[in-house]
Scaffold this motif. Structure first.
Motif, mmCIF file in Angstrom:
data_model
loop_
_atom_site.group_PDB
_atom_site.id
_atom_site.type_symbol
_atom_site.label_atom_id
_atom_site.label_comp_id
_atom_site.label_asym_id
_atom_site.label_seq_id
_atom_site.Cartn_x
_atom_site.Cartn_y
_atom_site.Cartn_z
ATOM 1 N N VAL A 145 39.263 -17.005 26.044
ATOM 2 C CA VAL A 145 40.302 -17.684 25.270
ATOM 3 C C VAL A 145 41.444 -16.721 24.948
ATOM 4 O O VAL A 145 41.236 -15.512 24.827
ATOM 5 N N ASP A 146 42.627 -17.278 24.822
ATOM 6 C CA ASP A 146 43.807 -16.572 24.326
ATOM 7 C C ASP A 146 44.277 -17.340 23.105
ATOM 8 O O ASP A 146 44.614 -18.523 23.210
ATOM 9 N N ILE A 147 44.284 -16.666 21.950
ATOM 10 C CA ILE A 147 44.567 -17.324 20.679
ATOM 11 C C ILE A 147 45.837 -16.746 20.083
ATOM 12 O O ILE A 147 45.903 -15.543 19.791
ATOM 13 N N GLU A 148 46.847 -17.592 19.888
ATOM 14 C CA GLU A 148 48.085 -17.172 19.228
ATOM 15 C C GLU A 148 47.786 -16.927 17.752
ATOM 16 O O GLU A 148 47.190 -17.776 17.088
ATOM 17 N N ILE A 149 48.211 -15.758 17.238
ATOM 18 C CA ILE A 149 47.915 -15.441 15.839
ATOM 19 C C ILE A 149 49.179 -15.214 15.017
ATOM 20 O O ILE A 149 49.099 -14.859 13.851
ATOM 21 N N GLY A 150 50.342 -15.416 15.646
ATOM 22 C CA GLY A 150 51.596 -15.249 14.918
ATOM 23 C C GLY A 150 52.280 -13.939 15.248
ATOM 24 O O GLY A 150 51.693 -13.033 15.834
ATOM 25 N N ASN A 151 53.561 -13.879 14.907
ATOM 26 C CA ASN A 151 54.374 -12.678 15.089
ATOM 27 C C ASN A 151 54.445 -12.231 16.556
ATOM 28 O O ASN A 151 54.635 -11.051 16.837
ATOM 29 N N GLY A 152 54.243 -13.197 17.473
ATOM 30 C CA GLY A 152 54.289 -12.885 18.892
ATOM 31 C C GLY A 152 53.010 -12.263 19.443
ATOM 32 O O GLY A 152 52.970 -11.863 20.605
ATOM 33 N N PHE A 153 51.971 -12.191 18.636
ATOM 34 C CA PHE A 153 50.709 -11.583 19.053
ATOM 35 C C PHE A 153 49.686 -12.655 19.416
ATOM 36 O O PHE A 153 49.754 -13.773 18.932
ATOM 37 N N GLN A 154 48.747 -12.248 20.243
ATOM 38 C CA GLN A 154 47.617 -13.124 20.539
ATOM 39 C C GLN A 154 46.352 -12.292 20.689
ATOM 40 O O GLN A 154 46.403 -11.093 20.931
#
Length: 167
Positions: A145-154
């Protein structure tokens, strides 16, 4: 000898310090200092940890000679399927190889088994060598999985699962 205790709100500073001490050498080479700082600030601030405790996350702290050297956090994520998630497992680098991680995993599994849990899952960064530790403990990769976590990070993770078998 490794001792274990259930964490309370008073243990939040200890949890934060263990996280900071373990994250920097583990994750900076994988995801960089900027993302590590962002994630620690987001997931390990006092409010976030208080929220996790109030939502039913159980934090267990491992100690050696009364010094806190690691912790695990888990909770139920699907009551009907009796599935739990290991949200966190971190051990100070100075005690790696002394069985603390294995001790924590075994304790979480035993506690889940005691409440008739059927499955334990976790996420681990795909480049984290802890993946091998989890495989040795009995986990298998379920998905990537690739999970977006905010601030352009995943987060680029494996979801790993382990059935909880009766004794």
């Amino acid at each position: 000898m490794i001792a274990l205790r259930k964490a309370t709100e008073q243990d939040i500073p200890v949890i934060r310090e263990i996280a900071r001490t373990t994250w920097e050498p583990t994750y900076v080479p994988i995801i960089g200092a900027e993302q590590v700082t962002y994630m620690l600030d987001k997931m390990y601030n006092e409010g976030a940890l208080l929220e996790q405790l109030s939502e039913g996350h159980t934090f267990l702290i491992a100690e050696i000679m009364k010094k806190s050297v690691g912790f695990a956090a888990y909770s139920v994520i699907d009551h009907e399927l009796r599935t739990f998630k290991l949200h966190k497992l971190y051990v100070l680098p100075e005690v790696h190889g002394q069985g603390v991680g294995k001790f924590l995993i075994n304790e979480v599994v035993d506690r889940i088994r005691d409440v008739d849990g059927k499955m334990l899952e976790l996420n681990v960064n795909r480049a984290n060598k802890a993946k091998d530790f989890y495989e040795r403990a009995g986990f298998k990769i379920k998905e990537t999985v690739d999970i977006e976590i905010g601030n352009g990070f995943q987060m680029n993770d494996y979801v790993m699962v382990m059935p909880i078998l009766p004794v």
